[in-house]
Design a protein around this motif. Structure first.
Motif, PDB file in Angstrom:
ATOM      1  N   THR A 151       0.990  -1.130   0.161  1.00 17.25           N
ATOM      2  CA  THR A 151      -0.012  -0.036   0.051  1.00 17.25           C
ATOM      3  C   THR A 151       0.947   1.297   0.002  1.00 17.25           C
ATOM      4  O   THR A 151       1.672   1.437   0.578  1.00 17.25           O
ATOM      5  CB  THR A 151      -1.060   0.153   1.382  1.00 17.25           C
ATOM      6  N   ARG A 152       0.772   2.099  -0.901  1.00 17.42           N
ATOM      7  CA  ARG A 152       1.463   3.355  -1.033  1.00 17.42           C
ATOM      8  C   ARG A 152       0.581   4.580  -1.444  1.00 17.42           C
ATOM      9  O   ARG A 152      -0.530   4.273  -2.053  1.00 17.42           O
ATOM     10  CB  ARG A 152       2.527   2.875  -2.017  1.00 17.42           C
ATOM     11  N   ALA A 153       1.139   5.724  -1.254  1.00 17.17           N
ATOM     12  CA  ALA A 153       0.660   6.764  -1.833  1.00 17.17           C
ATOM     13  C   ALA A 153       0.645   6.961  -3.369  1.00 17.17           C
ATOM     14  O   ALA A 153       1.486   6.490  -3.907  1.00 17.17           O
ATOM     15  CB  ALA A 153       1.656   8.132  -1.353  1.00 17.17           C
ATOM     16  N   ALA A 154      -0.536   7.573  -3.737  1.00 19.42           N
ATOM     17  CA  ALA A 154      -0.737   7.489  -5.316  1.00 19.42           C
ATOM     18  C   ALA A 154      -1.203   8.730  -5.947  1.00 19.42           C
ATOM     19  O   ALA A 154      -1.936   9.585  -5.057  1.00 19.42           O
ATOM     20  CB  ALA A 154      -1.667   6.302  -5.926  1.00 19.42           C
ATOM     21  N   TYR A 155      -0.889   9.173  -6.833  1.00 25.34           N
ATOM     22  CA  TYR A 155      -1.016  10.630  -7.288  1.00 25.34           C
ATOM     23  C   TYR A 155      -0.987  10.690  -8.829  1.00 25.34           C
ATOM     24  O   TYR A 155      -0.339   9.915  -9.540  1.00 25.34           O
ATOM     25  CB  TYR A 155      -0.258  11.519  -6.722  1.00 25.34           C
ATOM     26  N   GLY A 156      -1.672  11.585  -9.567  1.00 29.67           N
ATOM     27  CA  GLY A 156      -1.455  11.875 -10.850  1.00 29.67           C
ATOM     28  C   GLY A 156      -2.489  12.999 -11.263  1.00 29.67           C
ATOM     29  O   GLY A 156      -2.883  13.693 -10.426  1.00 29.67           O
ATOM     30  N   LEU A 157      -2.319  13.526 -12.416  1.00 26.04           N
ATOM     31  CA  LEU A 157      -2.725  14.370 -13.321  1.00 26.04           C
ATOM     32  C   LEU A 157      -3.725  13.984 -14.397  1.00 26.04           C
ATOM     33  O   LEU A 157      -3.233  13.064 -14.941  1.00 26.04           O
ATOM     34  CB  LEU A 157      -1.885  15.585 -13.791  1.00 26.04           C
ATOM     35  N   GLY A 158      -4.715  14.798 -14.689  1.00 24.63           N
ATOM     36  CA  GLY A 158      -5.600  14.103 -15.882  1.00 24.63           C
ATOM     37  C   GLY A 158      -6.584  15.460 -16.323  1.00 24.63           C
ATOM     38  O   GLY A 158      -6.605  16.456 -15.951  1.00 24.63           O
ATOM     39  N   VAL A 159      -7.265  14.948 -17.458  1.00 24.59           N
ATOM     40  CA  VAL A 159      -8.103  15.724 -18.132  1.00 24.59           C
ATOM     41  C   VAL A 159      -9.625  15.209 -18.469  1.00 24.59           C
ATOM     42  O   VAL A 159      -9.260  13.982 -18.651  1.00 24.59           O
ATOM     43  CB  VAL A 159      -7.650  16.718 -19.331  1.00 24.59           C
ATOM     44  N   SER A 160     -10.563  15.704 -18.552  1.00 30.69           N
ATOM     45  CA  SER A 160     -11.985  15.246 -18.878  1.00 30.69           C
ATOM     46  C   SER A 160     -12.352  16.184 -19.908  1.00 30.69           C
ATOM     47  O   SER A 160     -12.621  17.310 -19.547  1.00 30.69           O
ATOM     48  CB  SER A 160     -12.706  14.903 -17.633  1.00 30.69           C
ATOM     49  N   TYR A 161     -12.861  15.559 -21.109  1.00 25.85           N
ATOM     50  CA  TYR A 161     -13.708  16.480 -21.983  1.00 25.85           C
ATOM     51  C   TYR A 161     -15.066  15.904 -22.061  1.00 25.85           C
ATOM     52  O   TYR A 161     -15.336  14.725 -22.148  1.00 25.85           O
ATOM     53  CB  TYR A 161     -13.230  16.155 -23.388  1.00 25.85           C
ATOM     54  N   ARG A 162     -16.163  16.721 -21.800  1.00 25.08           N
ATOM     55  CA  ARG A 162     -17.548  16.442 -21.896  1.00 25.08           C
ATOM     56  C   ARG A 162     -17.829  16.254 -23.436  1.00 25.08           C
ATOM     57  O   ARG A 162     -18.118  17.316 -24.161  1.00 25.08           O
ATOM     58  CB  ARG A 162     -18.466  17.371 -21.035  1.00 25.08           C
ATOM     59  N   LEU A 163     -18.670  15.224 -23.645  1.00 23.49           N
ATOM     60  CA  LEU A 163     -19.117  14.958 -24.935  1.00 23.49           C
ATOM     61  C   LEU A 163     -20.563  15.539 -24.823  1.00 23.49           C
ATOM     62  O   LEU A 163     -21.040  16.169 -25.933  1.00 23.49           O
ATOM     63  CB  LEU A 163     -18.970  13.470 -25.601  1.00 23.49           C
ATOM     64  N   THR A 164     -21.287  14.903 -23.898  1.00 18.03           N
ATOM     65  CA  THR A 164     -22.662  15.251 -23.561  1.00 18.03           C
ATOM     66  C   THR A 164     -22.846  15.562 -22.070  1.00 18.03           C
ATOM     67  O   THR A 164     -21.988  15.757 -21.428  1.00 18.03           O
ATOM     68  CB  THR A 164     -23.695  13.892 -24.022  1.00 18.03           C
ATOM     69  N   GLN A 165     -24.115  15.822 -21.855  1.00 14.26           N
ATOM     70  CA  GLN A 165     -24.290  16.389 -20.196  1.00 14.26           C
ATOM     71  C   GLN A 165     -23.983  15.200 -19.549  1.00 14.26           C
ATOM     72  O   GLN A 165     -23.586  15.264 -18.382  1.00 14.26           O
ATOM     73  CB  GLN A 165     -25.728  16.572 -20.106  1.00 14.26           C
ATOM     74  N   SER A 166     -24.083  13.879 -19.826  1.00 15.66           N
ATOM     75  CA  SER A 166     -23.702  12.709 -18.989  1.00 15.66           C
ATOM     76  C   SER A 166     -22.223  12.122 -19.383  1.00 15.66           C
ATOM     77  O   SER A 166     -21.961  11.320 -18.455  1.00 15.66           O
ATOM     78  CB  SER A 166     -24.797  11.743 -19.226  1.00 15.66           C
TER      79      SER A 166
END
Length: 195
Positions: A151-166
């Motif tokens: 068990t270790r610390a975890a981290y990261g970066l990301g992006v999300s692009y919305r195609l529709t409302q859901s």
């Protein structure tokens, strides 16, 4: 003078009641806004992992793959909490400089994350993940099989692009595990669905 005293006695409890009502209405409005914003989402991603081991002075690596599922709860426009489950779907061979080799595979990983996030425009969102992951791997050669877990610390970066409302497309780069001479990092691409 007597009338002014009576007026001040009359207005003091009245203004106190208004203040209490305003305070109660403010708390209810904030609670309603928070509950109106709260959203649950699920995400399914393919993760290309780089599992790296330092052997003597060199670094040997393999690229096993996993499928990752995330369930998230967005309790504020800028914050969410997430639970993660990932399982290996493809192993890879690591070749050592002495001629030996092992087959490495991600087994099962569990994680919990806090996700700070920021909308860059109406459809694009940047986010970070900070949390803890319980990872397990196997290393197998012709003679032996070794199970590695921790068990270790975890981290990261990301992006999300919305195609529709859901529906949104997601991509991120994460460090899942780092201990002694072993490091596991991965790039993922996936789809998220908001309820």
């Amino acid at each position: 003078m007597e009338l002014a005293a009576k007026n001040s006695q009359f207005h003091q409890p009245y203004s106190g009641n208004i203040m209490k009502k305003l305070a109660i209405l403010s708390v209810l409005a904030v609670a309603a806004t928070a509950s109106a914003h709260a959203q649950t989402y699920v995400e399914l991603s393919y993760v290309h992992t780089k599992l790296q081991e330092r052997v003597d002075d060199s670094r040997e690596s393999a690229n096993p793959a996993s499928v990752r599922a995330i369930v998230g709860y967005e309790f504020h426009p800028n914050f969410a909490v997430e639970g993660m489950l990932a399982t290996g779907i493809k192993s890879d061979r690591i070749n050592f400089s002495d001629g030996d080799s092992s087959v490495l595979k991600n087994k099962t990983s569990f994680g919990l994350f806090l996700r700070p996030q920021m909308h860059l425009n109406d459809n694009l969102q940047a986010f970070a993940r900070l949390g803890v992951v319980r990872s397990s791997f196997t290393a197998e050669d012709d003679i032996d099989r070794i199970d590695l877990r921790g068990t270790r610390a975890a981290y990261g970066l990301g992006v999300s692009y919305r195609l529709t409302q859901s529906v949104s497309l997601t991509a991120d780069y994460m460090q899942y595990y780092k201990r002694d001479d072993i490091t596991s990092r991965g790039f993922s691409i996936g789809v998220a669905y908001r309820f």
